[in-house]
Enzyme design. Structure first.
Site, PDB file in Angstrom:
ATOM      1  N   HIS A 150       0.831  -1.203   0.000  1.00 23.53           N
ATOM      2  CA  HIS A 150       0.000   0.000   0.000  1.00 23.53           C
ATOM      3  C   HIS A 150       0.865   1.252   0.000  1.00 23.53           C
ATOM      4  O   HIS A 150       1.929   1.303   0.633  1.00 23.53           O
ATOM      5  CB  HIS A 150      -0.904   0.025   1.235  1.00 23.53           C
ATOM      6  N   CYS A 158      -0.053   2.512  -4.631  1.00 21.90           N
ATOM      7  CA  CYS A 158      -0.881   3.682  -4.940  1.00 21.90           C
ATOM      8  C   CYS A 158      -0.112   4.961  -4.601  1.00 21.90           C
ATOM      9  O   CYS A 158       0.750   4.970  -3.722  1.00 21.90           O
ATOM     10  CB  CYS A 158      -2.172   3.649  -4.127  1.00 21.90           C
TER      11      CYS A 158
END
Length: 362
Positions: free
Chosen positions: A164, A220
């Site tokens: 992430h 991301c």
């Protein structure tokens, strides 16, 4: 032996000179004071605490990051060295399916295609039984210090991360969009994220002349997560320009003479997909898959051809599977766009260069 402490104002790790009672931060210029450095046990080279307090790191067992085989070379692991982080957040609401596969695939690529010795690659995943090889914030910071420790001209370093990524508001005025980009270790909810300022200070700015670092970041909001000064803006017709991301404050985000080039999964305002749609076999990160495929299919001659091939792989997946992925992104609340895979691989560097002339190599 060195003592490393965090800046009292920002999370930048600092090397306290022997006997010194204070040190000025290179990022925020705040002065950090240590009451009695002689009473604090020294830390192994290139380690840092995970909090803002000046506490020695507990070392219950010999650390693989500070232990080096005997030999005359100041770069004990040879001219090629890599840190690979695959964070799956297992058994949590943040769980990702493809990150450990990404890490294994990247290790295989480095060993078999680019001749990295297996002993020179540090793998950090939740599968590891060694306490020091799990992708916690503490261990990722240790690993980044290890990566650049003792590097010398001719060395090739690689930092790969699959997991992430996020953003947080920047108040220092050194971000074009007003946000710092971050990486999320496995324990980020309790220990916090690793901010791009720290990543830059740890593995970018120390690099001396003749050392090359490649970062492959599958996350991301990862476009400028190394805080490099230049971002390659490429259009769909083979044209490109370098966008200047140097802060107006004058703070240097470059190296000490070395070379750093980063491939990232998407722009700072985009999200990356964790899906099995691209490989058809097992779950992987779209960016890591497209990076490896560009090399395996013979498109890795130059940095421009690499980036073009990576974007083409993801675009083709858009066309084939866009409707399904768009619906999934909408359900998940991540805001899908037309075509589905809401990501476009990015290229950043510490210096501008001709992306279609400069040969790619690790």
């Amino acid at each position: 032996m060195l003592m490393l402490v965090n800046c009292s104002n920002c999370p930048t790790p600092l090397q306290l000179p022997p006997g010194a009672r204070s040190i000025r931060c290179v990022l925020c210029h705040a002065v950090t004071h240590v009451a009695d450095p002689c009473s604090v046990p020294l830390l192994p080279p290139y380690s840092a605490s995970t909090t803002h307090q000046y506490q020695p790191l507990p070392l219950p067992a010999p650390s693989p990051y500070s232990h080096a085989p005997s030999g005359p070379s100041p770069s004990p692991y040879g001219p090629k060295r890599a840190v690979i982080c695959g964070v799956s957040y297992k058994h949590s609401r943040h769980e990702l399916k493809g990150c450990i596969n990404d890490a294994k695939c990247m290790k295989y690529l480095l060993i078999n295609r680019f001749k990295f010795p297996e002993s020179s690659i540090l793998m950090l995943t939740e599968e590891e039984t060694d306490t020091y090889k799990r992708p916690t914030k503490y261990n990722m910071r240790l690993a980044m210090y290890w990566l650049v420790q003792g590097c010398q001209p001719g060395d090739s370093l690689v930092f790969h991360y699959s997991g992430h990524g996020s953003q947080q508001r920047n108040y220092a005025g050194d971000e074009v969009d007003g946000y710092d980009e971050t990486l999320c270790p496995s324990d980020f909810e309790s220990q916090g994220m690793i901010v791009d300022d720290e990543i830059n200070a740890t593995i970018v700015r120390p690099l001396p002349h003749g050392v090359k670092l490649h970062a492959i970041i599958d996350a991301c909001h990862s476009g400028t997560v190394l805080d490099l000064p230049f971002l390659c803006k490429m259009d769909g017709h083979g044209g490109y320009v370098w966008e200047d991301h140097r802060p107006q404050s004058g703070i240097s985000k470059g190296t000490s003479g070395g070379e750093v080039i980063s491939f990232s999964g998407c722009a700072d305002d985009q999200t990356s997909v964790d899906t099995s749609a691209l490989s058809r076999v097992t779950s992987t990160g779209a960016m890591t898959y497209s990076f490896i495929q560009a090399i395996e299919r013979g498109h890795g001659a130059t940095y421009g051809s690499m980036l073009t091939a990576m974007r083409s792989t993801i675009r083709n997946a858009d066309n084939a599977l866009g409707g399904i992925v768009t619906s999934l992104l909408t359900i998940l609340g991540t805001g899908g766009i037309l075509g589905g895979l809401r990501q476009e691989p990015q290229l950043t560097a510490n210096e501008e260069f001709d992306v279609f002339q400069k040969l790619f190599s690790l």
